[in-house]
Design an enzyme around this catalytic site. Structure first.
Site, PDB file in Angstrom:
ATOM      1  N   ASP A   1       0.874  -1.159   0.000  1.00 13.28           N
ATOM      2  CA  ASP A   1       0.000   0.000   0.000  1.00 13.28           C
ATOM      3  C   ASP A   1       0.921   1.221   0.000  1.00 13.28           C
ATOM      4  OD1 ASP A   1      -2.122   1.656   0.110  1.00 13.28           O
ATOM      5  OD2 ASP A   1      -2.784   1.098   2.124  1.00 13.28           O
TER       6      ASP A   1
ATOM      7  N   ASP B   1      -2.743   7.465  -3.794  1.00 15.00           N
ATOM      8  CA  ASP B   1      -4.038   8.094  -4.055  1.00 15.00           C
ATOM      9  C   ASP B   1      -4.410   9.024  -2.903  1.00 15.00           C
ATOM     10  OD1 ASP B   1      -4.100   5.797  -2.473  1.00 15.00           O
ATOM     11  OD2 ASP B   1      -6.220   5.437  -2.861  1.00 15.00           O
TER      12      ASP B   1
ATOM     13  N   CYS C   1     -13.887 -22.799  18.822  1.00 18.26           N
ATOM     14  CA  CYS C   1     -13.021 -22.954  17.662  1.00 18.26           C
ATOM     15  C   CYS C   1     -12.090 -24.134  17.907  1.00 18.26           C
ATOM     16  CB  CYS C   1     -12.204 -21.665  17.491  1.00 18.26           C
ATOM     17  SG  CYS C   1     -10.914 -21.746  16.257  1.00 18.26           S
TER      18      CYS C   1
ATOM     19  N   CYS D   1      -9.068 -24.467  16.090  1.00 16.17           N
ATOM     20  CA  CYS D   1      -7.809 -24.194  15.393  1.00 16.17           C
ATOM     21  C   CYS D   1      -6.657 -24.670  16.285  1.00 16.17           C
ATOM     22  CB  CYS D   1      -7.702 -22.708  15.054  1.00 16.17           C
ATOM     23  SG  CYS D   1      -7.191 -21.665  16.419  1.00 16.17           S
TER      24      CYS D   1
ATOM     25  N   CYS E   1      -6.562 -22.770  19.698  1.00  8.74           N
ATOM     26  CA  CYS E   1      -7.654 -23.002  20.655  1.00  8.74           C
ATOM     27  C   CYS E   1      -7.687 -24.444  21.148  1.00  8.74           C
ATOM     28  CB  CYS E   1      -8.987 -22.621  20.017  1.00  8.74           C
ATOM     29  SG  CYS E   1      -9.042 -20.893  19.526  1.00  8.74           S
TER      30      CYS E   1
HETATM   31 ZN   LIG Z   1      -9.088 -20.754  17.306  1.00  4.39          ZN
END
Ligand SMILES: [Zn+2]
Length: 542
Positions: free
Chosen positions: A87, A122, A274, A276, A279
């Site tokens: 960016d 921009d 969750c 993942c 977790c």
């Molecule tokens: Zn998680």
């Protein structure tokens, strides 16, 4: 730097975009790497998350690490082999006003550090600014965009042409039209971050659709600052191909835990919803007890897992042709998202034009929200433009929908047909049987097994908007055809007299005789006998 579209659903695309550091698949999430504060290292992104692309800020690098980055090149500097987007500092311009670089300098710097995808400097429009200022940002951005061709010296970098205009949609359209004329490889919606921070997702829908309508579909479209997974489905459905997420790190810094449908404070979590890798290994209490830096890292990693996972779910929904269903589900994560999905109704005709015709799966229709989906709009248009009733048909017989689909295979419709056949014999062709059904409206029997008229599931009782929609379609059908007479079999428990009322009005306008049977149970033996008698009388009368 080709962009190949391999699958589509709604305005969403699964695509392959070629950069000089490899091909990336869209929709693509680019985690934001702040070179000064690296919550999750680029190497970790690559190795642990299989991340093929990231975005960083050329302005911050130029300001703080100019020599090192230019000497090593961006990939070595960040230690990342995938595609890197930069960016230009426009966001810093928006937040801190004044940026210590120039349009030329930032173009040359992005070339010097060997970025893969670069952005011109921009002028962000921002939120709540006057029309005059907004016009200035659009004009100045276009001016700078036009100069790019003369400034750049390399051809292997993909350049992003940002669209400005903010909530002034006429300016967004103008900006997009002008940008479309220039040889950019990617377009982006500039500075919608304040819009998203304030949850103005319905305004965002206006901005995205306006930009998309005026840009070439063959170029990928980036949505700056759309980092929260709960809005990915909306953005992807509208045709956004690339996103940058700083949210994963920013929210983690404030002890906030992202889910695919919202945000929760770590302090309020009893359980991690969750599974993942982060977790799975721990629980909220344990994470709360960690030192700030470790806590932040764990939350950021979880936030990334959720974000990538949601994007995979969206891609799978695209391949199955079930993105609308996924979008409706996400819309119920927050009222502001639901409001945005309702806003899609305004663009339903455009959405229909952009959506692929062939889909593989049946449709789930949950509520009147689904009336904006392309299949419903497409059927309405095709019935009007391409359909005419059988030439011999003089009497329109409208039957209510049944549980069984296709309707002509239902026991109820078969019984009615048998009765009519018996009475009319050879003259049965004078009667044209159609079904009125939610969500599509009037379905001629000869079409009722055409996709998706039978391949759908709908929740009943229907909501008021859906009932009114079907009633309107029934009236429109009568208006656009030329039967000598209309006979309606009512199902008052389902339609509450709305279909009968709409048909009666339409027939009166056309001066066509209209008959309906005032019976409670449409499928009772005596109702069907009565119906047959009415039809017989209609056929006999001149
Ligand atoms: Zn998680």
């Amino acid at each position: 730097m080709s962009f190949e579209i391999v699958d589509r659903d709604l305005m969403a695309r699964i695509g392959r975009f070629e950069t000089k550091s490899g091909v990336v698949e869209t929709p693509l999430l680019l985690p934001v790497i702040n070179p000064s504060i690296q919550t999750v290292l680029p190497k970790t992104l690559e190795e642990k998350f299989g991340c093929r692309a990231l975005i960083t800020n050329a302005y911050i690098i130029q300001k703080n690490f100019k020599e090192a980055a230019a000497e090593k090149g961006l990939h070595d500097f960040l230690n990342f082999n995938g595609s890197i987007m930069t960016d230009s500092g426009a966001y810093q311009l928006l937040i801190y006003k004044g940026v210590e670089t120039s349009p030329e300098e930032i173009v040359h710097f992005q070339e010097a550090i060997d970025t893969d995808i670069a952005t011109i400097l921009d002028i962000p429009t921002g939120w709540g600014v006057s029309k005059e200022y907004a016009r200035h940002t659009v004009n100045e951005t276009i001016k700078r965009a036009k100069k790019l061709e003369k400034m750049k010296t390399r051809d292997d970098i993909a350049w992003v042409g940002p669209v400005q205009g903010g909530q002034h949609l006429d300016l967004v359209a103008k900006s997009a039209k002008e940008m479309a004329k220039l040889p950019f490889q990617i377009h982006a919606l500039g500075s919608p971050t304040p819009v998203m921070e304030q949850y103005k997702f319905d305004t965002l829908v206006d901005m995205i659709v306006t930009a998309k309508m005026n840009l070439p579909a063959s170029r990928p479209f980036h949505l700056f600052g759309a980092g929260h997974p709960f809005m990915f489905a909306l953005a992807v459905a509208l045709g956004c191909d690339l996103f940058d997420s700083a949210a994963y790190a920013l929210f983690a810094r404030e002890d906030r835990y992202l889910t695919e449908s919202g945000t929760t404070k770590l302090s309020e979590l009893e359980y991690f919803p969750c599974s993942c890798p982060v977790c799975n290994k721990t629980d909220p209490e344990n994470v709360r007890s960690l030192p700030k830096e470790d806590r932040q890292k764990m939350l950021a990693e979880h936030n990334l897992h959720v974000s990538f996972c949601e994007l995979r779910r969206i891609k799978q929904a695209i391949t199955e042709g079930r993105l609308w269903e996924h979008l409706e589900m996400r819309a119920h994560g927050h009222p502001a998202l639901l409001q945005a999905v309702k806003k899609l109704g305004k663009y339903s005709e455009y959405l229909e034009k952009q959506s692929p015709v062939t889909k593989r799966s049946g449709i789930f229709f949950f509520s009147s929200l689904g009336l904006a989906r392309p299949e419903v709009i497409r059927y309405r248009k095709r019935l009007l433009d391409r359909y005419s009733p059988p030439p011999k048909a003089k009497i329109l017989l409208l039957l209510p929908q049944t549980r069984t689909k296709p309707f002509h295979n239902s026991k109820e419709h078969e019984t009615v047909m048998k009765e009519i056949q018996q009475i009319l014999g050879d003259t049965v062709d004078l009667v044209h049987v159609c079904t009125y059904a939610a969500p599509f409206g009037v379905i001629p029997t000869e079409l009722d097994d055409v996709y998706p008229l039978s391949q759908n599931e709908i929740a009943s009782p229907f909501d008021a908007e859906t009932v009114m929609y079907v009633a309107k379609q029934a009236a429109n059908y009568i208006k656009n055809t030329n039967y000598d007479r209309v006979i309606l079999l009512r199902d008052p428990k389902v339609w509450m007299g709305k279909i009968a009322a709409a048909c009666r009005r339409a027939c009166k306008k056309k001066q066509v005789p209209f008959t309906t049977l005032q019976k409670r149970d449409p499928w009772a033996k005596n109702t069907i006998e009565h119906l047959a008698a009415v039809i017989q009388e209609a056929v006999m009368s001149p």
